[in-house]
Every structure is written in C-alpha cells, then in structure tokens.
Design a protein around this motif. Structure first.
Motif, PDB file in Angstrom:
ATOM      1  N   VAL A  14      -5.243  -5.687 -12.809  1.00 23.10           N
ATOM      2  CA  VAL A  14      -6.606  -5.203 -12.578  1.00 23.10           C
ATOM      3  C   VAL A  14      -6.578  -3.986 -11.649  1.00 23.10           C
ATOM      4  N   SER A  15      -5.749  -4.019 -10.631  1.00 22.45           N
ATOM      5  CA  SER A  15      -5.628  -2.884  -9.713  1.00 22.45           C
ATOM      6  C   SER A  15      -5.109  -1.641 -10.421  1.00 22.45           C
ATOM      7  N   ALA A  16      -4.122  -1.835 -11.264  1.00 21.17           N
ATOM      8  CA  ALA A  16      -3.590  -0.707 -12.024  1.00 21.17           C
ATOM      9  C   ALA A  16      -4.658  -0.142 -12.962  1.00 21.17           C
ATOM     10  N   TYR A  17      -5.460  -1.010 -13.548  1.00 13.60           N
ATOM     11  CA  TYR A  17      -6.557  -0.532 -14.394  1.00 13.60           C
ATOM     12  C   TYR A  17      -7.563   0.277 -13.582  1.00 13.60           C
ATOM     13  N   PHE A  18      -7.865  -0.182 -12.371  1.00 12.29           N
ATOM     14  CA  PHE A  18      -8.785   0.566 -11.504  1.00 12.29           C
ATOM     15  C   PHE A  18      -8.252   1.972 -11.232  1.00 12.29           C
ATOM     16  N   ILE A  19      -6.958   2.097 -10.980  1.00  8.25           N
ATOM     17  CA  ILE A  19      -6.367   3.409 -10.709  1.00  8.25           C
ATOM     18  C   ILE A  19      -6.445   4.293 -11.952  1.00  8.25           C
ATOM     19  N   VAL A  20      -6.150   3.729 -13.115  1.00  4.02           N
ATOM     20  CA  VAL A  20      -6.256   4.495 -14.357  1.00  4.02           C
ATOM     21  C   VAL A  20      -7.703   4.910 -14.600  1.00  4.02           C
ATOM     22  N   ASP A  21      -8.646   4.019 -14.321  1.00  3.30           N
ATOM     23  CA  ASP A  21     -10.071   4.330 -14.469  1.00  3.30           C
ATOM     24  C   ASP A  21     -10.475   5.476 -13.540  1.00  3.30           C
ATOM     25  N   LEU A  22      -9.926   5.480 -12.328  1.00  2.00           N
ATOM     26  CA  LEU A  22     -10.211   6.572 -11.387  1.00  2.00           C
ATOM     27  C   LEU A  22      -9.723   7.909 -11.930  1.00  2.00           C
ATOM     28  N   ILE A  37      -8.949   8.729 -15.227  1.00  2.00           N
ATOM     29  CA  ILE A  37      -9.489   9.138 -16.526  1.00  2.00           C
ATOM     30  C   ILE A  37     -10.977   9.446 -16.473  1.00  2.00           C
ATOM     31  N   TYR A  38     -11.760   8.597 -15.860  1.00  2.00           N
ATOM     32  CA  TYR A  38     -13.207   8.755 -15.940  1.00  2.00           C
ATOM     33  C   TYR A  38     -13.771   9.550 -14.765  1.00  2.00           C
ATOM     34  N   SER A  39     -13.967   8.921 -13.655  1.00  4.05           N
ATOM     35  CA  SER A  39     -14.485   9.664 -12.503  1.00  4.05           C
ATOM     36  C   SER A  39     -14.014   8.984 -11.227  1.00  4.05           C
ATOM     37  N   PHE A  40     -13.886   9.779 -10.191  1.00 11.62           N
ATOM     38  CA  PHE A  40     -13.420   9.265  -8.911  1.00 11.62           C
ATOM     39  C   PHE A  40     -14.552   8.555  -8.190  1.00 11.62           C
ATOM     40  N   ASP A  41     -14.232   7.421  -7.599  1.00 10.70           N
ATOM     41  CA  ASP A  41     -15.198   6.648  -6.833  1.00 10.70           C
ATOM     42  C   ASP A  41     -14.467   6.036  -5.641  1.00 10.70           C
ATOM     43  N   TRP A  42     -14.964   6.283  -4.451  1.00 12.52           N
ATOM     44  CA  TRP A  42     -14.322   5.785  -3.235  1.00 12.52           C
ATOM     45  C   TRP A  42     -14.283   4.265  -3.186  1.00 12.52           C
ATOM     46  N   VAL A  43     -15.340   3.623  -3.672  1.00 13.93           N
ATOM     47  CA  VAL A  43     -15.400   2.158  -3.651  1.00 13.93           C
ATOM     48  C   VAL A  43     -14.315   1.582  -4.562  1.00 13.93           C
ATOM     49  N   LEU A  44     -14.156   2.160  -5.728  1.00 19.16           N
ATOM     50  CA  LEU A  44     -13.130   1.694  -6.656  1.00 19.16           C
ATOM     51  C   LEU A  44     -11.733   1.921  -6.090  1.00 19.16           C
ATOM     52  N   LEU A  45     -11.526   3.044  -5.422  1.00 15.58           N
ATOM     53  CA  LEU A  45     -10.240   3.301  -4.779  1.00 15.58           C
ATOM     54  C   LEU A  45      -9.971   2.276  -3.692  1.00 15.58           C
ATOM     55  N   PHE A  46     -10.966   1.980  -2.878  1.00 17.49           N
ATOM     56  CA  PHE A  46     -10.808   0.994  -1.806  1.00 17.49           C
ATOM     57  C   PHE A  46     -10.456  -0.378  -2.369  1.00 17.49           C
ATOM     58  N   PHE A  47     -11.180  -0.807  -3.403  1.00 19.16           N
ATOM     59  CA  PHE A  47     -10.922  -2.125  -3.972  1.00 19.16           C
ATOM     60  C   PHE A  47      -9.580  -2.185  -4.697  1.00 19.16           C
ATOM     61  N   SER A  48      -9.153  -1.097  -5.297  1.00 22.00           N
ATOM     62  CA  SER A  48      -7.840  -1.110  -5.945  1.00 22.00           C
ATOM     63  C   SER A  48      -6.723  -1.206  -4.908  1.00 22.00           C
ATOM     64  N   LEU A  49      -6.842  -0.486  -3.801  1.00 20.31           N
ATOM     65  CA  LEU A  49      -5.836  -0.588  -2.740  1.00 20.31           C
ATOM     66  C   LEU A  49      -5.845  -1.973  -2.105  1.00 20.31           C
ATOM     67  N   LEU A  50      -7.036  -2.505  -1.898  1.00 20.36           N
ATOM     68  CA  LEU A  50      -7.157  -3.862  -1.350  1.00 20.36           C
ATOM     69  C   LEU A  50      -6.544  -4.891  -2.296  1.00 20.36           C
ATOM     70  N   ALA A  51      -6.739  -4.712  -3.580  1.00 22.21           N
ATOM     71  CA  ALA A  51      -6.173  -5.643  -4.561  1.00 22.21           C
ATOM     72  C   ALA A  51      -4.649  -5.546  -4.603  1.00 22.21           C
ATOM     73  N   PHE A  52      -4.088  -4.344  -4.455  1.00 22.23           N
ATOM     74  CA  PHE A  52      -2.632  -4.220  -4.384  1.00 22.23           C
ATOM     75  C   PHE A  52      -2.079  -4.962  -3.169  1.00 22.23           C
ATOM     76  N   VAL A  53      -2.771  -4.867  -2.055  1.00 21.83           N
ATOM     77  CA  VAL A  53      -2.341  -5.576  -0.849  1.00 21.83           C
ATOM     78  C   VAL A  53      -2.466  -7.085  -1.051  1.00 21.83           C
ATOM     79  N   CYS A  54      -3.546  -7.532  -1.683  1.00 22.17           N
ATOM     80  CA  CYS A  54      -3.717  -8.964  -1.960  1.00 22.17           C
ATOM     81  C   CYS A  54      -2.624  -9.474  -2.900  1.00 22.17           C
ATOM     82  N   ALA A  55      -2.265  -8.695  -3.900  1.00 16.14           N
ATOM     83  CA  ALA A  55      -1.199  -9.093  -4.821  1.00 16.14           C
ATOM     84  C   ALA A  55       0.125  -9.240  -4.078  1.00 16.14           C
ATOM     85  N   HIS A  56       0.360  -8.375  -3.108  1.00 26.03           N
ATOM     86  CA  HIS A  56       1.594  -8.461  -2.307  1.00 26.03           C
ATOM     87  C   HIS A  56       1.617  -9.748  -1.485  1.00 26.03           C
ATOM     88  N   TYR A  57       0.532 -10.047  -0.800  1.00 22.64           N
ATOM     89  CA  TYR A  57       0.503 -11.231   0.062  1.00 22.64           C
ATOM     90  C   TYR A  57       0.366 -12.528  -0.723  1.00 22.64           C
TER      91      TYR A  57
END
Length: 93
Positions: free
Chosen positions: A16-24, A26-46
């Motif tokens: 899901v995080s990788a999809y968020f990055i691809v969405d950022l 391909i489509y349009s940049f959004d700070w909220v989506l970037l924040f949640f994708s980074l947060l999800a990568f950290v959650c996947a690690h922990y």
C-alpha cells in the motif's frame, strides 16, 4: 503462526505504501499522502517479526525489501540532523 501473520501484514502495508508513492508520482503530489506513505513504511518495518533460526530464505529476501525504505528514510533524517547539528549549514557544492 503469529510471525506469518505479522509478515503478511507487513507486506500488505508495504505494498500500500509503494502504491501511495507511485500515486504521488503519476497523478499529483499531496503532502498528506506523502506523510502517510512514509508512516506506513515505518510501520511495516516495526511490524516485521524479529529474526529466529528457522527462517527461510524468502523471509530474508522480503526483509531486505521491506527494510530498504525505512533505512533510506532514517539515513535521510540522520543526514539532516548531522547537517544542522552545530547550528550552521556547511555544504560544499
């Protein structure tokens, strides 16, 4: 059994995080989506289970894949911390 469930959840969150990055990109940049994708990568690690002796090679390969974005994020923020550590920015271009 619980470790397999944690691996499954971690892989799902990573996808899901990788999809968020691809969405950022391909489509349009959004700070909220970037924040949640980074947060999800950290959650996947922990969420990834700790190592044990009976792991298969697939777990090791998946762990490297899931650890990479977290390590890149950590490397970036540690570099920022070192750059601003003394209060002045000393960049050589």
């Amino acid at each position: 059994m619980m470790n397999n469930f944690r691996v499954f959840l971690s892989v799902c969150i990573f996808i899901v995080s990788a999809y968020f990055i691809v969405d950022l990109i391909i489509y349009s940049f959004d700070w909220v989506l970037l924040f949640f994708s980074l947060l999800a990568f950290v959650c996947a690690h922990y969420l990834w289970p700790p190592k044990y002796d009976g792991e298969s090679a697939w777990y090791d390969a998946l762990e490297v894949l899931i650890e990479f974005p977290y390590r890149a994020i950590a490397f970036f923020f540690r570099g920022l911390g070192k750059a601003f550590k003394d209060g002045d920015l000393d960049l050589d271009v």
